[in-house]
Scaffold this active site. Structure first.
Site, PDB file in Angstrom:
ATOM      1  N   ASP A  45       0.818  -1.205   0.000  1.00 45.27           N
ATOM      2  CA  ASP A  45       0.000   0.000   0.000  1.00 45.27           C
ATOM      3  C   ASP A  45       0.857   1.263   0.000  1.00 45.27           C
ATOM      4  O   ASP A  45       0.490   2.276  -0.593  1.00 45.27           O
ATOM      5  CB  ASP A  45      -0.928   0.006   1.216  1.00 45.27           C
ATOM      6  CG  ASP A  45      -2.104  -0.940   1.040  1.00 45.27           C
ATOM      7  OD1 ASP A  45      -2.323  -1.403  -0.100  1.00 45.27           O
ATOM      8  OD2 ASP A  45      -2.793  -1.219   2.033  1.00 45.27           O
ATOM      9  N   ARG A 149      -7.701  20.999  22.161  1.00 42.17           N
ATOM     10  CA  ARG A 149      -6.384  20.913  22.795  1.00 42.17           C
ATOM     11  C   ARG A 149      -6.006  19.442  22.886  1.00 42.17           C
ATOM     12  O   ARG A 149      -6.774  18.629  23.392  1.00 42.17           O
ATOM     13  CB  ARG A 149      -6.390  21.540  24.191  1.00 42.17           C
ATOM     14  CG  ARG A 149      -6.562  23.051  24.214  1.00 42.17           C
ATOM     15  CD  ARG A 149      -6.667  23.555  25.648  1.00 42.17           C
ATOM     16  NE  ARG A 149      -6.677  25.012  25.724  1.00 42.17           N
ATOM     17  CZ  ARG A 149      -7.769  25.759  25.573  1.00 42.17           C
ATOM     18  NH1 ARG A 149      -8.937  25.172  25.338  1.00 42.17           N
ATOM     19  NH2 ARG A 149      -7.703  27.075  25.660  1.00 42.17           N
ATOM     20  N   ASP A 151      -2.822  16.288  21.299  1.00 41.86           N
ATOM     21  CA  ASP A 151      -1.638  16.006  20.481  1.00 41.86           C
ATOM     22  C   ASP A 151      -1.855  16.363  19.022  1.00 41.86           C
ATOM     23  O   ASP A 151      -0.906  16.730  18.321  1.00 41.86           O
ATOM     24  CB  ASP A 151      -1.260  14.524  20.590  1.00 41.86           C
ATOM     25  CG  ASP A 151      -0.566  14.203  21.903  1.00 41.86           C
ATOM     26  OD1 ASP A 151      -0.356  15.141  22.700  1.00 41.86           O
ATOM     27  OD2 ASP A 151      -0.234  13.027  22.131  1.00 41.86           O
TER      28      ASP A 151
END
Length: 269
Positions: A45, A149, A151
């Site tokens: 892929d 808020r 990562d």
């Protein structure tokens, strides 16, 4: 038929590529990397993702087919021992074209309205460069939705919903649906800060605009490509007008691929 073959670069894939090129000469098929009608990826892929980005400027004029030399993939559906059969099918058959939705990403900068446009087959993510908390305003269809808020955020296509999005707890979406999905990456939720806390599935006519609150350097990934952006005003996501076209010579059902990849142990009858 004009074709081109892109290899993963390992010895097995390169050998298979050269075998195919020699075999295709017997059928008077023309190798034309500048203007192919069919793009063949040999690898997995990841190789097909690279092929997609290399030929994203001519999606309406070419179709893709994948041969996997490693593990079974969602895009690469032919095995190495089937290449002669595939070549005969390409030469003799009017192949069926299956279209999958793509994601459009427009990065807008604070520099005199400058912007860049990208397409993703699987997904795009948005994080800060240094790993600090990403603080952004999420706007959907012109309306403020939330201040996120955490990562980061992952925005995926239906075919990409089985990749990073799935690991984030997102839903699996059939590629016949023209939609995009927004999944949170480690969001902060407490008495002070709240996000919706669930993946969002947006239809084709909905646009998501994400605006950084702080002037951090933004790190985006677009499929396998990582890009650092400075002085970002906002990043817009929507279902692209373009679609990727796959050449189908036999059935390759999406839900069977899901079953084989995530459920089947290989011993199922």
């Amino acid at each position: 038929m004009r074709y081109t073959i892109l290899s993963k670069g390992d010895s097995k894939s390169n050998a298979l590529k050269h075998k195919m090129i020699n075999h295709m000469k017997d059928f008077q098929m023309v190798e034309d990397p500048d203007n192919p009608e069919i793009v063949i990826s040999v690898g997995g892929d990841g190789t097909l993702l690279q092929a997609f980005h290399q030929y994203s400027y001519m999606l309406s004029r070419c179709a893709f087919v994948g041969i996997h030399t490693g593990h079974l993939g969602f895009y690469a559906d032919w095995l190495p021992h089937e290449v002669e059969k595939l070549i005969i099918e390409i030469n003799n058959s009017e192949f069926q074209v299956i279209e999958y939705p793509l994601l459009e990403i427009i990065v807008r900068y604070n520099d005199n309205g400058y912007e860049t446009r990208h397409l993703a087959l699987n997904e795009a993510t948005m994080k800060t460069e240094n790993g600090s908390t990403l603080v952004v305003d999420v706007n959907i269809r012109g309306n403020q939705f939330e201040r996120f808020r955490g990562d980061g955020l992952c925005i995926s296509t239906p075919s990409g919903s089985t990749a990073y999005n799935k690991a984030l707890g997102g839903a699996l979406i059939h590629p016949s649906l023209e939609a995009m999905q927004i999944a949170e990456i480690a969001s902060i939720n407490n008495r002070v800060f709240r996000t919706v806390g669930s993946p969002l599935v947006l239809p084709k006519h909905h646009t998501c605009l994400i605006t950084p609150v702080n002037q951090d350097t933004i790190l985006t990934t677009i499929d396998h490509v990582s890009i650092k952006h400075k002085n970002v005003n906002a990043i817009q996501y929507r279902v692209a007008n373009e679609k990727i076209r796959f050449a189908r010579f036999r059935p390759f059902p999406f839900w069977k691929r899901v079953h084989d990849s995530f459920i089947s142990s290989g011993d199922d009858e």
